[in-house]
Design a protein around this motif. Structure first.
Motif, PDB file in Angstrom:
ATOM      1  N   GLN A  98       8.894   6.326  19.406  1.00  0.00           N
ATOM      2  CA  GLN A  98       9.727   7.482  19.740  1.00  0.00           C
ATOM      3  C   GLN A  98       9.140   8.214  20.938  1.00  0.00           C
ATOM      4  OE1 GLN A  98      10.658  10.004  16.436  1.00  0.00           O
ATOM      5  NE2 GLN A  98      11.168  11.762  17.722  1.00  0.00           N
ATOM      6  N   GLU A  99       9.936   8.407  21.981  1.00  0.00           N
ATOM      7  CA  GLU A  99       9.478   9.073  23.195  1.00  0.00           C
ATOM      8  C   GLU A  99       9.261  10.571  22.947  1.00  0.00           C
ATOM      9  OE1 GLU A  99       8.726   7.744  26.079  1.00  0.00           O
ATOM     10  OE2 GLU A  99       9.260   5.709  25.492  1.00  0.00           O
ATOM     11  N   GLY A 100       8.266  11.124  23.620  1.00  0.00           N
ATOM     12  CA  GLY A 100       8.023  12.556  23.606  1.00  0.00           C
ATOM     13  C   GLY A 100       7.358  13.084  22.351  1.00  0.00           C
ATOM     14  N   LEU A 101       6.962  12.196  21.443  1.00  0.00           N
ATOM     15  CA  LEU A 101       6.371  12.665  20.194  1.00  0.00           C
ATOM     16  C   LEU A 101       4.971  13.226  20.422  1.00  0.00           C
ATOM     17  CD1 LEU A 101       7.154  12.906  17.251  1.00  0.00           C
ATOM     18  CD2 LEU A 101       6.150  10.676  16.820  1.00  0.00           C
ATOM     19  N   ALA A 102       4.180  12.578  21.290  1.00  0.00           N
ATOM     20  CA  ALA A 102       2.835  13.074  21.578  1.00  0.00           C
ATOM     21  C   ALA A 102       2.898  14.444  22.230  1.00  0.00           C
ATOM     22  CB  ALA A 102       2.092  12.075  22.466  1.00  0.00           C
ATOM     23  N   ALA A 103       3.873  14.644  23.117  1.00  0.00           N
ATOM     24  CA  ALA A 103       4.014  15.942  23.786  1.00  0.00           C
ATOM     25  C   ALA A 103       4.383  17.032  22.788  1.00  0.00           C
ATOM     26  CB  ALA A 103       5.065  15.852  24.896  1.00  0.00           C
ATOM     27  N   ALA A 104       5.243  16.685  21.814  1.00  0.00           N
ATOM     28  CA  ALA A 104       5.631  17.674  20.808  1.00  0.00           C
ATOM     29  C   ALA A 104       4.435  18.067  19.945  1.00  0.00           C
ATOM     30  CB  ALA A 104       6.759  17.111  19.943  1.00  0.00           C
ATOM     31  N   VAL A 105       3.595  17.090  19.580  1.00  0.00           N
ATOM     32  CA  VAL A 105       2.403  17.407  18.790  1.00  0.00           C
ATOM     33  C   VAL A 105       1.420  18.212  19.623  1.00  0.00           C
ATOM     34  CG1 VAL A 105       0.435  16.388  17.584  1.00  0.00           C
ATOM     35  CG2 VAL A 105       2.714  15.417  17.267  1.00  0.00           C
ATOM     36  N   ARG A 106       1.323  17.883  20.923  1.00  0.00           N
ATOM     37  CA  ARG A 106       0.435  18.655  21.818  1.00  0.00           C
ATOM     38  C   ARG A 106       0.854  20.123  21.848  1.00  0.00           C
ATOM     39  NH1 ARG A 106       0.596  20.434  27.165  1.00  0.00           N
ATOM     40  NH2 ARG A 106      -1.471  20.541  28.179  1.00  0.00           N
ATOM     41  N   ASP A 107       2.143  20.380  21.967  1.00  0.00           N
ATOM     42  CA  ASP A 107       2.619  21.768  21.976  1.00  0.00           C
ATOM     43  C   ASP A 107       2.280  22.469  20.663  1.00  0.00           C
ATOM     44  OD1 ASP A 107       3.644  21.323  24.495  1.00  0.00           O
ATOM     45  OD2 ASP A 107       5.690  20.923  23.786  1.00  0.00           O
ATOM     46  N   GLN A 108       2.348  21.744  19.559  1.00  0.00           N
ATOM     47  CA  GLN A 108       2.017  22.337  18.258  1.00  0.00           C
ATOM     48  C   GLN A 108       0.533  22.689  18.197  1.00  0.00           C
ATOM     49  OE1 GLN A 108       3.259  19.825  15.033  1.00  0.00           O
ATOM     50  NE2 GLN A 108       2.795  21.346  13.444  1.00  0.00           N
ATOM     51  N   ILE A 109      -0.327  21.832  18.778  1.00  0.00           N
ATOM     52  CA  ILE A 109      -1.769  22.094  18.780  1.00  0.00           C
ATOM     53  C   ILE A 109      -2.087  23.295  19.659  1.00  0.00           C
ATOM     54  CG2 ILE A 109      -4.008  21.133  19.452  1.00  0.00           C
ATOM     55  CD1 ILE A 109      -2.899  18.370  18.650  1.00  0.00           C
ATOM     56  N   ILE A 110      -1.449  23.376  20.825  1.00  0.00           N
ATOM     57  CA  ILE A 110      -1.668  24.527  21.717  1.00  0.00           C
ATOM     58  C   ILE A 110      -1.207  25.807  21.030  1.00  0.00           C
ATOM     59  CG2 ILE A 110      -0.946  25.571  23.902  1.00  0.00           C
ATOM     60  CD1 ILE A 110      -0.818  22.718  25.054  1.00  0.00           C
ATOM     61  N   GLY A 111      -0.102  25.723  20.297  1.00  0.00           N
ATOM     62  CA  GLY A 111       0.385  26.892  19.563  1.00  0.00           C
ATOM     63  C   GLY A 111      -0.582  27.335  18.479  1.00  0.00           C
ATOM     64  N   ALA A 112      -1.451  26.410  18.009  1.00  0.00           N
ATOM     65  CA  ALA A 112      -2.432  26.759  16.979  1.00  0.00           C
ATOM     66  C   ALA A 112      -3.687  27.385  17.566  1.00  0.00           C
ATOM     67  CB  ALA A 112      -2.803  25.514  16.182  1.00  0.00           C
ATOM     68  N   GLY A 113      -3.781  27.467  18.916  1.00  0.00           N
ATOM     69  CA  GLY A 113      -4.916  28.167  19.521  1.00  0.00           C
ATOM     70  C   GLY A 113      -5.715  27.377  20.535  1.00  0.00           C
ATOM     71  N   TRP A 114      -5.451  26.104  20.702  1.00  0.00           N
ATOM     72  CA  TRP A 114      -6.205  25.311  21.675  1.00  0.00           C
ATOM     73  C   TRP A 114      -5.715  25.619  23.090  1.00  0.00           C
ATOM     74  CZ3 TRP A 114      -6.447  23.626  16.760  1.00  0.00           C
ATOM     75  CH2 TRP A 114      -7.614  22.971  16.338  1.00  0.00           C
TER      76      TRP A 114
END
Length: 200
Positions: A98-114
Motif C-alpha cells: 500500500q502506497e503512502g503507509l510509511a508516510a502516514a505512520v511517520r506523521d503519527q510518530i511526529i504527532g507523538a513528539g518526535w
C-alpha cells in the motif's frame, strides 16, 4: 503307696525343658520368631502407608472430588514499562504494497513528539509483512520501543540488529551511541488504514 511297676517306654525319656508331656509336639521357637517379625513388619508398613495417605488428604494434595478445585491465579509477568523517548531516531519501512503507509505512520510518530528530522521513511524488501513490529538493539532500548508501540496504537516489539548501526562491540554503551528504533509497517496496519471511517 505302691510304686508303679509299669515298664519304661519312650515317653519316659522326654526332656523336661520342652514344657510338654505326652504326645504333644513343641513348636519350633525359631520358626515362631520369624512369623512374629513378619507380622510386625507388615503392620509397620501398613501404618506408614496410612500415615502418608492421611497427611496427603489433610494437606489437600489428594481430594475425592467433593470440593471444587481452586481457581488458578494468574501469575504476574515482569514487563518493561513503556516510555516515550524522543531522543531515539526512527526509521519507518513500509512492509506492505500500500502506497503512502510509511508516510502516514511517520506523521503519527511526529504527532507523538518526535522531531521531523529524526523520523525517516522507506520501503521494506517485502510487501507481505504480517504484523507491524518495532525493532530495538539493546535491552535498555526496550522501554523506548514499547513507548513508540503505544504511541502507534499498538505494535509488536522485538530485539534485533536490523538496520542498527554496526559499531565496534568494544565501544561502551553510553549516551554518545546512536539510538535508533526501526518500525516495519505490516499488513495489519494496511487493513486498518484501508477500513472506511464510520460516518455520522
Amino acid at each position: 503307696m505302691a510304686r508303679s511297676t509299669f515298664p519304661r517306654d519312650r515317653f519316659d525319656d522326654l526332656s523336661v525343658e520342652s514344657g510338654r508331656v505326652g504326645a504333644h509336639r513343641a513348636e519350633n521357637p525359631r520358626l515362631r520368631g520369624w512369623i512374629v517379625f513378619l507380622w510386625a513388619a507388615i503392620a509397620t508398613l501398613v501404618l506408614i502407608i496410612v500415615g502418608i495417605f492421611g497427611s496427603l488428604v489433610v494437606s489437600g494434595r489428594i481430594s475425592f472430588g467433593t470440593e471444587p478445585a481452586p481457581a488458578p491465579t494468574a501469575s504476574a509477568e515482569p514487563t518493561t514499562p513503556a516510555a516515550i523517548d524522543t531522543s531515539y531516531s526512527v526509521v519507518v519501512l513500509n512492509g506492505t504494497g500500500q502506497e503512502g503507509l510509511a508516510a502516514a505512520v511517520r506523521d503519527q510518530i511526529i504527532g507523538a513528539g518526535w522531531a521531523a528530522d529524526t523520523v525517516e521513511t522507506g520501503d521494506s524488501d517485502t510487501t507481505d509483512f504480517a504484523t507491524t513490529t518495532i525493532y530495538y538493539l539493546r535491552e535498555s532500548d526496550q522501554a523506548a520501543a514499547a513507548g513508540l508501540a503505544a504511541a502507534l496504537g499498538g505494535a509488536q516489539t522485538a530485539q534485533s540488529t536490523f538496520l542498527q548501526p554496526t559499531d565496534d562491540p568494544s565501544t561502551p554503551d553510553d549516551e554518545s551511541d546512536v539510538k535508533r528504533l526501526v518500525v516495519v509497517v505490516g499488513l495489519d496496519r494496511s487493513a486498518a488504514q484501508a477500513s472506511p471511517s464510520p460516518t455520522s
